[in-house]
Design an enzyme around this catalytic site. Structure first.
Site, PDB file in Angstrom:
ATOM      1  N   SER A 226     100.193  80.894   3.815  1.00 45.86           N
ATOM      2  CA  SER A 226     100.753  79.296   4.729  1.00 45.86           C
ATOM      3  C   SER A 226     101.941  79.045   5.379  1.00 45.86           C
ATOM      4  CB  SER A 226     100.831  78.553   3.465  1.00 45.86           C
ATOM      5  OG  SER A 226     102.509  78.706   2.503  1.00 45.86           O
ATOM      6  N   HIS A 227     102.780  80.799   5.104  1.00 46.26           N
ATOM      7  CA  HIS A 227     103.962  80.986   6.034  1.00 46.26           C
ATOM      8  C   HIS A 227     103.661  82.193   7.165  1.00 46.26           C
ATOM      9  CE1 HIS A 227     104.880  77.388   3.069  1.00 46.26           C
ATOM     10  NE2 HIS A 227     105.795  77.525   4.497  1.00 46.26           N
TER      11      HIS A 227
ATOM     12  N   ASP B 105     100.827  74.677   1.571  1.00 48.38           N
ATOM     13  CA  ASP B 105      99.378  74.702   1.277  1.00 48.38           C
ATOM     14  C   ASP B 105      98.458  73.653   1.101  1.00 48.38           C
ATOM     15  OD1 ASP B 105      98.946  78.046   0.678  1.00 48.38           O
ATOM     16  OD2 ASP B 105     100.726  76.998  -1.108  1.00 48.38           O
TER      17      ASP B 105
END
Ligand code: NDP
Ligand code: PYC
Length: 341
Positions: free
Chosen positions: A52-53, A193
């Site tokens: 997610s990053h 997410d």
């Protein structure tokens, strides 16, 4: 970027991925030093399976830079505020270059006083938080960091979103193993997410969020489209999220998650807030063997059946990537190459 595990996967070495991302950031408005720092940070998240990053965030960084919301060329000003207190004005730039600039003074204060605080304000943090704390533990220090983000979480008992997803990250040395690290949003799920679940068409667990009418939903699109997230653990997560707002914004001089207005910057995605980091030198405490004590605790946890410690999945992904390269979807990599020109 897809963040979809695909059979069509290619592998780049970590250095190749950093170099590719660096070219992208520089080509889209950051100076060379900011590009290098963001590229390393983003590649680190991708390498360690923090999808997610990782490169998933690249379009958000670029649309934000294009919108004029963040200054990719900002030069942070480090302020020596007190014997145990360092401030940084990031001047509307990213938080990671601010940490990079203040780090030597922060560490030297922590080593002489036993503890030191770094208060970053006027900064944008769009990344995972553990890369900010893990390196301190590798130097034998204990580190705790909090950052607030953008209004999308309803405080427990409230009717409307107010808090950000507000993560807390912690790192400590541990004898005989990698540092102990955890990093968690105080929302039931990180916003990134929820975006990935929406793209992939997956439901999210009950208790994650509400729709635009404030009704419980497991549809990630309903959460993103006028709905909101909930804190994890009801009043407990909500209290921690409030603490993050106080430490990362009120104490640093940064914005609360509800305080900035990016409506005049279409495409802006990076929260304009603050970040606090507390660094402790455990060698100054009465128990001079902190790392051994960490090891004792971890071993004891294993004896009661714990088979998976926080940070372990990330370390395993890192080991795999160091062996085989960092995995990227073929389409994803093609998009990155186009962005790099
Ligand atoms: P997760 O819920 O995936 O993980 C939280 C922590 O729990 C991690 O340290 C993880 O370790 C650990 N963990 C997960 N599962 C287990 C398990 N079964 N047993 C033991 N430990 C476990 O993270 P979040 O979704 O809360 O956050 C994701 C990322 O989003 C974070 O990196 C966070 O910093 C980032 N974020 C950034 C924001 C910003 O404003 N910049 C805002 C909100 C989130 P491991 O790493 O090994 O999986
Ligand atoms: O995933 O919640 C999140 C997030 C907010 C800002 C950066 N990441």
């Amino acid at each position: 970027m897809s963040a979809v595990a695909s059979a069509e996967t290619e592998h780049l070495s970590f250095a190749e991925l950093v170099e590719l991302l660096q070219r992208i950031f520089e080509r889209h408005g950051t100076c060379a030093q900011v590009a290098a720092i963001l590229a390393e940070n983003c590649a680190t998240a991708q390498r360690d399976g923090a999808h997610s990053h990782g490169v998933f965030r690249v379009p958000g960084y670029l649309s934000t830079l294009a919108s004029g919301w963040v200054d990719g060329q900002a030069v942070p000003t480090v302020e020596d505020l007190a014997s145990g207190f360092v401030g940084v004005d990031a001047h509307n730039g990213f938080a990671q270059p601010a940490l990079h600039a203040a780090r030597p003074l922060l560490v030297s204060k922590a080593r002489s006083a036993g503890i030191a605080v770094l208060a970053i304000r006027n900064s944008h943090h769009f990344a995972a938080l553990w890369p900010d704390v893990e390196p301190f533990a590798r130097e034998g220090l204990v580190a705790l960091s909090v950052v607030n983000s953008m209004t999308c979480v309803v405080p427990h008992g409230g009717q409307k979103p107010l808090f950000g997803t507000n993560p807390i990250a912690f790192a400590a040395p541990c004898a005989g193993s990698e540092p102990i690290v955890f990093d968690m949003a105080t929302s039931a799920m990180a916003h990134g997410d929820v975006q990935i679940a929406a793209r992939q068409g997956h439901a999210v667990p009950p208790g994650t969020g509400v729709d635009r009418l404030g009704l419980p939903t497991t549809d990630p699109k309903a959460i993103l489209d006028g709905g909101a997230l909930l804190p994890f653990g009801e009043h407990k997560g909500s209290a921690l999220s409030m603490m993050v707002e106080l430490l990362a914004a009120a104490l640093t001089g940064g914005n609360f998650s509800f305080e900035f207005d990016w409506s005049q910057h279409p495409g802006a995605k990076t929260p304009w807030t603050g970040q606090l980091i507390i660094v402790i030198d455990p060698s100054k405490s009465a128990g001079a063997t902190f790392a051994e004590r960490s090891g004792t605790l971890v071993e004891k946890m294993k004896t009661v059946g714990v088979t998976r410690l926080s940070g372990e999945r990330r370390y395993a992904e890192r080991a795999k990537a160091l062996e085989a390269g960092v995995a990227l979807g073929r389409m994803e990599l093609e998009q990155l190459r186009q962005l790099a020109g």
